[in-house]
Design a protein around this motif. Structure first.
Motif, PDB file in Angstrom:
ATOM      1  N   VAL A 259       0.831  -1.202   0.000  1.00  0.00           N
ATOM      2  CA  VAL A 259       0.000   0.000   0.000  1.00  0.00           C
ATOM      3  C   VAL A 259       0.867   1.254   0.000  1.00  0.00           C
ATOM      4  CG1 VAL A 259      -1.803   1.269   1.238  1.00  0.00           C
ATOM      5  CG2 VAL A 259      -1.943  -1.218   1.053  1.00  0.00           C
ATOM      6  N   LEU A 260       1.981   1.226   0.716  1.00  0.00           N
ATOM      7  CA  LEU A 260       2.915   2.358   0.652  1.00  0.00           C
ATOM      8  C   LEU A 260       3.366   2.588  -0.784  1.00  0.00           C
ATOM      9  CD1 LEU A 260       5.173   1.822   3.796  1.00  0.00           C
ATOM     10  CD2 LEU A 260       3.814   3.853   3.303  1.00  0.00           C
ATOM     11  N   ALA A 261       3.701   1.532  -1.491  1.00  0.00           N
ATOM     12  CA  ALA A 261       4.139   1.650  -2.885  1.00  0.00           C
ATOM     13  C   ALA A 261       3.014   2.187  -3.765  1.00  0.00           C
ATOM     14  CB  ALA A 261       4.626   0.298  -3.393  1.00  0.00           C
ATOM     15  N   GLU A 262       1.803   1.683  -3.550  1.00  0.00           N
ATOM     16  CA  GLU A 262       0.652   2.148  -4.338  1.00  0.00           C
ATOM     17  C   GLU A 262       0.413   3.636  -4.136  1.00  0.00           C
ATOM     18  OE1 GLU A 262      -2.603  -0.312  -3.023  1.00  0.00           O
ATOM     19  OE2 GLU A 262      -1.678  -2.130  -3.829  1.00  0.00           O
ATOM     20  N   LYS A 263       0.678   4.124  -2.931  1.00  0.00           N
ATOM     21  CA  LYS A 263       0.451   5.532  -2.594  1.00  0.00           C
ATOM     22  C   LYS A 263       1.704   6.390  -2.805  1.00  0.00           C
ATOM     23  CE  LYS A 263      -3.771   5.131  -0.859  1.00  0.00           C
ATOM     24  NZ  LYS A 263      -4.894   6.010  -1.150  1.00  0.00           N
ATOM     25  N   ASN A 264       2.774   5.772  -3.345  1.00  0.00           N
ATOM     26  CA  ASN A 264       4.033   6.482  -3.568  1.00  0.00           C
ATOM     27  C   ASN A 264       4.568   7.132  -2.288  1.00  0.00           C
ATOM     28  OD1 ASN A 264       4.306   5.917  -6.369  1.00  0.00           O
ATOM     29  ND2 ASN A 264       2.694   7.420  -6.750  1.00  0.00           N
ATOM     30  N   ARG A 265       4.516   6.379  -1.207  1.00  0.00           N
ATOM     31  CA  ARG A 265       4.999   6.849   0.088  1.00  0.00           C
ATOM     32  C   ARG A 265       6.136   5.946   0.561  1.00  0.00           C
ATOM     33  NH1 ARG A 265       3.228  11.942   0.959  1.00  0.00           N
ATOM     34  NH2 ARG A 265       1.017  12.078   0.582  1.00  0.00           N
ATOM     35  N   THR A 266       6.941   6.435   1.476  1.00  0.00           N
ATOM     36  CA  THR A 266       8.082   5.684   1.981  1.00  0.00           C
ATOM     37  C   THR A 266       7.869   5.282   3.433  1.00  0.00           C
ATOM     38  OG1 THR A 266       9.234   7.648   2.804  1.00  0.00           O
ATOM     39  CG2 THR A 266       9.650   7.000   0.490  1.00  0.00           C
ATOM     40  N   ASN A 267       8.720   4.366   3.885  1.00  0.00           N
ATOM     41  CA  ASN A 267       8.703   3.967   5.294  1.00  0.00           C
ATOM     42  C   ASN A 267       8.977   5.174   6.188  1.00  0.00           C
ATOM     43  OD1 ASN A 267       8.556   1.434   4.143  1.00  0.00           O
ATOM     44  ND2 ASN A 267      10.359   0.623   5.176  1.00  0.00           N
TER      45      ASN A 267
ATOM     46  N   LEU B  62       5.900   7.333   6.544  1.00  0.00           N
ATOM     47  CA  LEU B  62       4.915   6.726   7.439  1.00  0.00           C
ATOM     48  C   LEU B  62       5.355   6.837   8.893  1.00  0.00           C
ATOM     49  CD1 LEU B  62       2.272   5.191   7.822  1.00  0.00           C
ATOM     50  CD2 LEU B  62       3.549   3.065   7.471  1.00  0.00           C
ATOM     51  N   ALA B  63       6.622   6.601   9.152  1.00  0.00           N
ATOM     52  CA  ALA B  63       7.141   6.704  10.519  1.00  0.00           C
ATOM     53  C   ALA B  63       6.892   8.103  11.085  1.00  0.00           C
ATOM     54  CB  ALA B  63       8.621   6.363  10.546  1.00  0.00           C
ATOM     55  N   GLN B  64       7.152   9.128  10.286  1.00  0.00           N
ATOM     56  CA  GLN B  64       6.920  10.502  10.737  1.00  0.00           C
ATOM     57  C   GLN B  64       5.438  10.778  10.940  1.00  0.00           C
ATOM     58  OE1 GLN B  64       8.864  12.917   7.780  1.00  0.00           O
ATOM     59  NE2 GLN B  64      10.849  12.778   8.811  1.00  0.00           N
ATOM     60  N   GLU B  65       4.605  10.273  10.043  1.00  0.00           N
ATOM     61  CA  GLU B  65       3.153  10.525  10.122  1.00  0.00           C
ATOM     62  C   GLU B  65       2.528   9.947  11.386  1.00  0.00           C
ATOM     63  OE1 GLU B  65       0.745  12.171   8.009  1.00  0.00           O
ATOM     64  OE2 GLU B  65       2.654  13.083   7.437  1.00  0.00           O
ATOM     65  N   ILE B  66       2.981   8.773  11.787  1.00  0.00           N
ATOM     66  CA  ILE B  66       2.334   8.117  12.935  1.00  0.00           C
ATOM     67  C   ILE B  66       3.211   8.121  14.187  1.00  0.00           C
ATOM     68  CG2 ILE B  66       0.877   6.709  11.436  1.00  0.00           C
ATOM     69  CD1 ILE B  66       2.629   4.294  12.195  1.00  0.00           C
ATOM     70  N   GLY B  67       4.375   8.760  14.107  1.00  0.00           N
ATOM     71  CA  GLY B  67       5.223   8.894  15.284  1.00  0.00           C
ATOM     72  C   GLY B  67       5.875   7.594  15.742  1.00  0.00           C
ATOM     73  N   MET B  68       6.281   6.775  14.779  1.00  0.00           N
ATOM     74  CA  MET B  68       6.935   5.505  15.101  1.00  0.00           C
ATOM     75  C   MET B  68       8.373   5.532  14.592  1.00  0.00           C
ATOM     76  SD  MET B  68       4.575   3.538  16.557  1.00  0.00           S
ATOM     77  CE  MET B  68       5.204   1.900  16.418  1.00  0.00           C
ATOM     78  N   ASN B  69       9.166   4.615  15.085  1.00  0.00           N
ATOM     79  CA  ASN B  69      10.551   4.451  14.663  1.00  0.00           C
ATOM     80  C   ASN B  69      10.583   3.838  13.265  1.00  0.00           C
ATOM     81  OD1 ASN B  69      13.128   2.865  14.394  1.00  0.00           O
ATOM     82  ND2 ASN B  69      13.513   3.879  16.361  1.00  0.00           N
ATOM     83  N   THR B  70      11.489   4.297  12.420  1.00  0.00           N
ATOM     84  CA  THR B  70      11.567   3.751  11.053  1.00  0.00           C
ATOM     85  C   THR B  70      11.931   2.264  11.053  1.00  0.00           C
ATOM     86  OG1 THR B  70      13.847   4.543  10.846  1.00  0.00           O
ATOM     87  CG2 THR B  70      12.125   5.937   9.927  1.00  0.00           C
ATOM     88  N   ASN B  71      12.688   1.819  12.042  1.00  0.00           N
ATOM     89  CA  ASN B  71      13.020   0.392  12.121  1.00  0.00           C
ATOM     90  C   ASN B  71      11.775  -0.454  12.353  1.00  0.00           C
ATOM     91  OD1 ASN B  71      15.769   0.787  11.731  1.00  0.00           O
ATOM     92  ND2 ASN B  71      16.162   1.023  13.921  1.00  0.00           N
ATOM     93  N   THR B  72      10.859   0.050  13.152  1.00  0.00           N
ATOM     94  CA  THR B  72       9.604  -0.653  13.402  1.00  0.00           C
ATOM     95  C   THR B  72       8.793  -0.757  12.117  1.00  0.00           C
ATOM     96  OG1 THR B  72       9.574   0.096  15.700  1.00  0.00           O
ATOM     97  CG2 THR B  72       7.470  -0.643  14.763  1.00  0.00           C
TER      98      THR B  72
END
Length: 68
Positions: A12-20, A23-33
């Motif tokens: 879904v990230l690929a379909e929306k042309n978004r990166t990990n 997403l990490a910044q948007e939801i306040g999570m660690n990029t490793n997670t």
């Protein structure tokens, strides 16, 4: 047989042309997670899955692999 795939976050990230990182910044999570979720090495809690769906503007069901 490979490891089971439970979520479609990476697709879904690929379909929306978004990166990990996005997403990490948007939801306040660690990029490793986020990376672990995308590789299906670890699964998000329901609350986190709902956050991901909201950030990506999709129904939460689109983030799960169907069992039927």
């Amino acid at each position: 047989m490979g490891k089971p795939i439970y979520n479609r976050i990476k697709a879904v990230l690929a379909e929306k042309n978004r990166t990990n990182n996005w997403l990490a910044q948007e939801i306040g999570m660690n990029t490793n997670t986020i990376s672990k979720w995308c590789r299906n090495d670890m699964q998000p809690r329901i609350e986190n899955l709902v956050q991901v769906a909201k950030a990506l503007d999709v129904d939460v069901r689109e983030l799960l692999v169907s069992t039927k």
